[in-house]
Design an enzyme around this catalytic site. Structure first.
Site, PDB file in Angstrom:
ATOM      1  N   TYR A   1      -0.402 -20.800   7.809  1.00 31.77           N
ATOM      2  CA  TYR A   1       0.255 -20.809   9.848  1.00 31.77           C
ATOM      3  C   TYR A   1      -1.430 -19.992  10.394  1.00 31.77           C
ATOM      4  O   TYR A   1      -1.835 -18.956   9.530  1.00 31.77           O
ATOM      5  CB  TYR A   1       1.395 -19.989  10.534  1.00 31.77           C
ATOM      6  N   GLU A   2      -1.531 -19.731  11.290  1.00 32.63           N
ATOM      7  CA  GLU A   2      -2.537 -18.623  11.849  1.00 32.63           C
ATOM      8  C   GLU A   2      -4.183 -19.973  11.446  1.00 32.63           C
ATOM      9  O   GLU A   2      -5.249 -19.056  10.942  1.00 32.63           O
ATOM     10  CB  GLU A   2      -2.414 -17.710  11.929  1.00 32.63           C
ATOM     11  N   GLY A   3      -4.012 -21.241  10.453  1.00 32.78           N
ATOM     12  CA  GLY A   3      -5.003 -21.241  10.033  1.00 32.78           C
ATOM     13  C   GLY A   3      -4.602 -21.560   8.469  1.00 32.78           C
ATOM     14  O   GLY A   3      -4.863 -20.204   7.810  1.00 32.78           O
TER      15      GLY A   3
ATOM     16  N   ARG B   1      -5.552 -13.796  12.544  1.00 32.80           N
ATOM     17  CA  ARG B   1      -5.219 -13.335  11.270  1.00 32.80           C
ATOM     18  C   ARG B   1      -5.349 -12.421  10.583  1.00 32.80           C
ATOM     19  O   ARG B   1      -4.927 -12.372   9.352  1.00 32.80           O
ATOM     20  CB  ARG B   1      -6.613 -15.044  11.027  1.00 32.80           C
TER      21      ARG B   1
END
Lengths: 266, 380
Positions: free
Chosen positions: B362-364, B243
């Site tokens: 993306y990535e959460g 993140r």
């Protein structure tokens, strides 16, 4: 075998140029870059280092912040830096500068297989004199405007790129070669190199370090020892944007004539 | 907090900025238009040590720090969101989990090639039915003698079709839920492994995004990353680091759009005045810059916490949440300042607006980041 490279910090021409009361450039207060031709000399040195595994030493003369430039060169792969800095050296013209740098290189020690590389000329003075003068003062052969360099033993084959043609020259080491932008494309700093560059050595040479060298005399260095003096330095006034008149017919030429007439040019 | 950059970090910024201007910016529009993975740029970045910035030299890394990595992603993203995410996914999602969880043998086997950029890495967690709910893994791994047999599929995998090494998650004990998930290092050539369809995306179109398919895929037992059942924990810790990379990407995209908008508004004349002289333009750009500056503080803070080996889940989530939403807002405003020209592909701001959107997903997703932040606040 060592390769010495002489480099210079020059004003970033995209910024403002500051001038000292004596007419010389106020280098300490200006945004600076590494002189472009000198970057070609550094790249040539690093290319030879990649091939031959030799040591590359960068020399610069300037105020103490010039060390930052030497660190950048080390992040590219230069092994060692020499910073030549002293009040006594301030205001030197090309003659005095080459006296001092030649003395510094000589003090460091030139061996039979060594090469000295310099950029053709700096973008601030545009003289192209310092490299050749260093060679003369060190009594070394010189080849200017190198667009290609090959090394075979103690002989270098250098292709000179001149205004009206090419000239290929063979020269024995030790020698001085001045480099032009056609020689190569300078590499970037390397991330790993950046994290190593502050661990590498920077040797500082002051007036005290060099004062006993035969080339160094108060009458041959600094502003007072410079045969040429700058009368004035100034930033040229910015030209306004030009005007484009599209078209190639009579209408356009009539318009152009009208504009010139209105300005009393014709 | 002290955000004065070190001399090395300043040099990293200078070097990457020059590289991005000269090598990345000139092809940014082309790789977006052609949906082409910029392999030539990856090769150049590898030679310059940009594929293993904050890892020790003993494994082939550049010996730098996490903030230098964030600065690198930021500077790349200013001119090309695609190039930035290639570095981010490779570094944060593949190199980092192997470095942080691998055995010495695994590190020596995989890291030198990955960190030098000779090989590219990717991360396989997301599945068609396990996106935000990553615990719902349906890919299975069954131990069979000296190897595991993996079956299932992954989707939306960044660097998927071009990577050589993958950190992949699979259920080794479905009864255990999250604690039944394990992590594996999978090589492109393992039997039963294949790369599936290429996704056509709205933004970051030069980056490779595809499915990974495991059909009785044989993974040697020694390629289990961490302990059996530790996969979910490894995935979450990896995403904390990831993140920071995506937050840095969002930060760079937003800053890049501001650079373009300042340049354009100083040139564009309407009503016989440069549009930069209008107060609306000035206020817009002031707000845009303030948002991205705040994002930069959050991103750099998270990077410094990770560098100091401090817990940084909440800081990374806040950085990504804020930077991603700021980037989407700022790029949208940049397009508006450009007017009709901003909507065309003649100028880069429409690409930046498309690229920014993915950073909220993306990535959460931003919603997941809010869940992480709230959980860290003890709000249940």
């Amino acid at each position: 075998m060592k390769i010495f490279v002489t480099v210079k910090q020059v004003p970033d021409t995209s910024g403002t140029v500051a001038v000292n009361p004596d007419g010389t450039l106020d280098r300490a207060s200006m945004q600076t870059i590494i002189n472009p031709d000198d970057m070609n000399a550094v790249e040539a040195a690093l290319t030879l280092k990649d091939e031959l595994g030799c040591k590359v030493v960068a020399f610069t003369m300037g105020p103490p912040p010039a060390e930052g430039m030497l660190r950048e060169l080390m992040a590219m792969g230069v092994d060692e830096g020499v910073l030549i800095t002293a009040r006594e050296f301030g205001g030197s013209d090309t003659y005095a500068t080459s006296q001092i740098i030649a003395a510094a290189i000589d003090t460091y020690g030139v061996e039979p297989e060594d090469i000295i590389l310099a950029g053709r000329q700096a973008i601030d003075g545009d003289t192209a004199q310092v490299g050749p003068q260093i060679a003369e003062k060190l009594h070394l052969p010189q080849v200017t405007y190198a667009g290609e360099i090959r090394k075979d033993g103690d002989v270098l084959t250098v292709k000179r790129i001149l205004e009206d043609g090419y000239m290929t020259v063979k020269v024995h080491t030790p020698c001085m070669i001045t480099c032009i932008k056609e020689l190569n494309k300078p590499r970037y700093m390397n991330i790993g190199g950046i994290f190593e560059c502050y661990e590498k050595q920077v040797v500082t040479m002051t007036y005290d370090t060099l004062k006993d060298h035969p080339l160094i005399d108060k009458s041959t260095i600094g502003l007072l020892g410079s045969p040429t003096n700058i009368l004035t330095s100034f930033t040229p006034p910015q030209k306004g944007a030009g005007m484009m008149l599209p078209g190639d017919g009579k209408e356009t030429t009539d318009k152009l004539a009208g504009i010139l007439a209105a300005k009393h040019i014709i | 907090m002290d955000f004065r950059l070190t001399k090395e970090q300043l040099l990293v910024r200078k070097m990457v900025r020059e590289f991005a201007e000269n090598e990345v910016k000139p092809i940014a529009s082309e790789i977006d238009e052609e949906e082409r993975f910029p392999a030539e740029t990856v090769e150049k970045m590898a030679k310059l040590g940009m594929m293993g910035i904050y890892f020790p030299k003993q494994y082939g890394g550049a010996g730098g720090d996490v903030l230098s990595y964030a600065i690198t992603v930021e500077e790349l993203a200013k001119v090309c969101g695609t190039t930035a995410v290639i570095v981010s996914a490779h570094t944060s999602l593949c190199c980092a989990p192997i470095f942080e969880n691998g055995t010495e043998e695994q590190k020596m086997k995989y890291l030198p090639d990955l960190l030098s950029g000779r090989k590219l890495g990717a991360f396989g967690l997301t599945e068609p039915n396990a996106g935000t709910d990553a615990s719902g893994q349906q890919t299975t791994a069954v131990l069979d003698g000296d190897h595991y047999v993996l079956n299932g599929s992954k989707c939306f995998i960044t660097n998927g079709s071009v990577a050589d090494v993958f950190v992949v998650f699979a259920m080794t004990d479905p009864k255990m839920g999250n604690r039944g998930i394990s992590a594996f290092i999978v090589e492109k050539g393992f039997p039963g492994f294949s790369q599936g369809k290429h996704e056509k995306k709205m933004g970051i179109r030069g980056s490779s995004t595809c499915d990974l398919i495991f059909e009785d895929c044989i993974v040697p037992k020694e390629n289990l990353l961490g302990k059996e059942g530790a996969g979910f924990k490894i995935a979450m810790a990896t995403l904390d680091g990831g993140r920071i990379g995506i937050a840095a990407q969002a930060l760079g995209i937003g800053e890049g759009a501001i650079d373009e908008a300042i340049k354009y508004t100083k040139e564009r004349v309407q009503f016989k005045k440069r549009i930069s002289s209008f107060q609306n333009t000035q206020f817009q750009l002031a707000d845009m810059h303030t948002r991205m500056q705040a994002a930069q503080f959050l991103v750099y803070n998270a990077a410094m916490k990770k560098q100091a080996h401090e817990r940084c889940s909440m800081e990374a989530a806040m950085a990504k949440l804020f930077a991603a939403e700021a980037a989407s807002d700022v790029t949208r405003r940049a397009v508006q300042l450009f007017g009709g020209y901003g909507y065309t592909r003649e100028y880069p701001v429409e690409r930046m607006m498309r690229d920014a959107k993915i950073t909220e997903i993306y990535e959460g997703t931003s919603e997941v980041q809010r869940m992480v932040i709230a959980a860290n606040l003890g709000v249940k």
